[in-house]
Design a protein around this motif. Structure first.
Motif, mmCIF file in Angstrom:
data_model
loop_
_atom_site.group_PDB
_atom_site.id
_atom_site.type_symbol
_atom_site.label_atom_id
_atom_site.label_comp_id
_atom_site.label_asym_id
_atom_site.label_seq_id
_atom_site.Cartn_x
_atom_site.Cartn_y
_atom_site.Cartn_z
ATOM 1 N N ALA A 14 -12.256 70.244 123.357
ATOM 2 C CA ALA A 14 -13.603 70.186 122.782
ATOM 3 C C ALA A 14 -14.584 69.916 123.909
ATOM 4 N N ILE A 15 -15.804 70.410 123.755
ATOM 5 C CA ILE A 15 -16.825 70.198 124.781
ATOM 6 C C ILE A 15 -18.090 69.678 124.115
ATOM 7 N N SER A 16 -18.574 68.537 124.591
ATOM 8 C CA SER A 16 -19.837 67.998 124.093
ATOM 9 C C SER A 16 -20.748 67.742 125.288
ATOM 10 N N VAL A 17 -21.989 67.364 125.006
ATOM 11 C CA VAL A 17 -22.888 67.028 126.112
ATOM 12 C C VAL A 17 -23.087 65.509 126.183
ATOM 13 N N GLU B 131 -2.927 77.639 132.399
ATOM 14 C CA GLU B 131 -1.601 77.918 132.961
ATOM 15 C C GLU B 131 -0.501 77.557 131.973
ATOM 16 N N LYS B 132 -0.790 76.580 131.098
ATOM 17 C CA LYS B 132 0.225 76.122 130.136
ATOM 18 C C LYS B 132 0.271 77.004 128.895
ATOM 19 N N GLY B 133 -0.791 77.759 128.651
ATOM 20 C CA GLY B 133 -0.819 78.606 127.457
ATOM 21 C C GLY B 133 -2.233 78.846 126.975
ATOM 22 N N PRO B 134 -2.351 79.341 125.728
ATOM 23 C CA PRO B 134 -3.681 79.632 125.197
ATOM 24 C C PRO B 134 -4.517 78.360 125.012
ATOM 25 N N VAL B 135 -5.830 78.527 124.934
ATOM 26 C CA VAL B 135 -6.743 77.384 124.771
ATOM 27 C C VAL B 135 -7.752 77.685 123.669
ATOM 28 N N LEU B 136 -7.947 76.709 122.796
ATOM 29 C CA LEU B 136 -9.029 76.806 121.823
ATOM 30 C C LEU B 136 -10.181 75.933 122.324
ATOM 31 N N LEU B 137 -11.270 76.581 122.716
ATOM 32 C CA LEU B 137 -12.452 75.855 123.180
ATOM 33 C C LEU B 137 -13.354 75.586 121.992
ATOM 34 N N VAL B 138 -13.771 74.336 121.831
ATOM 35 C CA VAL B 138 -14.619 73.975 120.697
ATOM 36 C C VAL B 138 -15.910 73.344 121.216
ATOM 37 N N PHE B 139 -16.990 74.084 121.130
ATOM 38 C CA PHE B 139 -18.297 73.507 121.460
ATOM 39 C C PHE B 139 -18.874 72.904 120.194
ATOM 40 N N TYR B 140 -19.303 71.648 120.260
ATOM 41 C CA TYR B 140 -19.923 71.049 119.074
ATOM 42 C C TYR B 140 -21.172 70.294 119.492
ATOM 43 N N ARG B 141 -21.955 69.935 118.518
ATOM 44 C CA ARG B 141 -23.309 69.466 118.812
ATOM 45 C C ARG B 141 -23.369 68.041 119.339
ATOM 46 N N GLY B 142 -22.241 67.344 119.303
ATOM 47 C CA GLY B 142 -22.245 65.981 119.815
ATOM 48 C C GLY B 142 -22.417 64.965 118.705
ATOM 49 N N SER B 143 -22.373 63.714 119.065
ATOM 50 C CA SER B 143 -22.459 62.668 118.050
ATOM 51 C C SER B 143 -23.749 61.902 118.230
ATOM 52 N N TRP B 144 -24.405 61.613 117.147
ATOM 53 C CA TRP B 144 -25.577 60.753 117.197
ATOM 54 C C TRP B 144 -25.738 60.032 115.882
#
Lengths: 101, 144
Positions: A14-17, B131-144
């Protein structure tokens, strides 16, 4: 979703700022089994075309919610980007994409 | 005497439909929030707009029967709530997703390499994880 991915040697990132400390809090409180990376400079978010300028609660720049499923060669086999604030990916779509890897 | 009674009853009935109509319009945003877990209802706001339609119909009925300024104002309020829902649901909350769509439009688009610190401060490179395998990238808006 995570189990299906790990069966294939895959990883969720996961990527956050937010800061690493804030991310640590999220990982601990939500008991997440994956890492959250901290893109405070927004460089990665921008390079993926996902910067929502002024989208944050205090007018800060935050990412547009999005997911990418990458094969080991970094090619994108499946992706989803939210077009509306309330728009979120359907988990079963991700599972289907992972199974099709 | 008789016509006075007649008119006051007529007003009361009309005001009743106006009030119910306005309440339905005001309940519409709540209905949308309550149905956010349903992908279809979340996307379309259908529950909210059904309530708005019913509410506006009642408000219109109240206005035509009553004819006083008050019922027109109520109809205006109901219409304003509906308009705000349309704006809020489909215009103001639109996200700038075009950049992403363009970047990954082609079938052989590849994810850019990066290296970022994880929640423990340890640096993670995408190339190393791939290198270890596939990747699921998850962009999220963050916590507030």
């Amino acid at each position: 979703m995570q189990a299906e991915l790990e069966k294939r040697g895959g990883t969720i990132l996961a990527i956050s700022v937010d800061t690493p400390a804030e991310n640590l809090q999220v990982v601990q409180s939500q008991k997440l089994g994956f890492r959250i990376l901290s893109d405070q400079s927004r460089a990665v978010t921008s390079s993926y075309g996902l910067l929502h300028e002024g989208g944050g609660p205090d007018g800060g720049d935050i990412p547009v919610p999005a997911m990418l499923l990458l094969r080991s060669d970094a090619s994108v086999t499946w992706k989803h980007v939210s077009k509306m604030v309330v728009d979120r990916v359907d988990p079963s779509d991700v599972v289907a994409a992972v199974r099709a890897l | 005497m008789h016509w006075k009674l007649h008119w006051s009853e007529r007003y009361r009935g009309a005001m009743k439909s106006s009030w119910i109509g306005l309440l339905l319009c005001l309940a519409a945003p709540v209905a949308w929030i309550a149905t956010l877990d349903q992908p279809f209802l979340r996307r379309t706001g259908l529950a909210a707009f059904v309530l708005c339609a019913l509410g506006l119909a009642l408000l219109w009925q109240g206005k035509t029967k009553d004819g006083r300024k008050r019922s027109s104002v109520m109809l205006g309020l109901g219409a304003a709530v509906t308009l705000l829902l349309v704006l809020g649901g489909f215009v103001l909350t639109r996200l700038p997703a075009a950049g992403f769509s363009q970047r990954f439009a082609s079938q052989d688009a590849k994810a850019q390499a990066f290296e970022l610190p994880d929640q423990t401060g340890q640096s993670v490179a995408l190339s190393g994880v791939l290198e270890k395998g596939p990747v699921l990238l998850v962009f999220y808006r963050g916590s507030w």
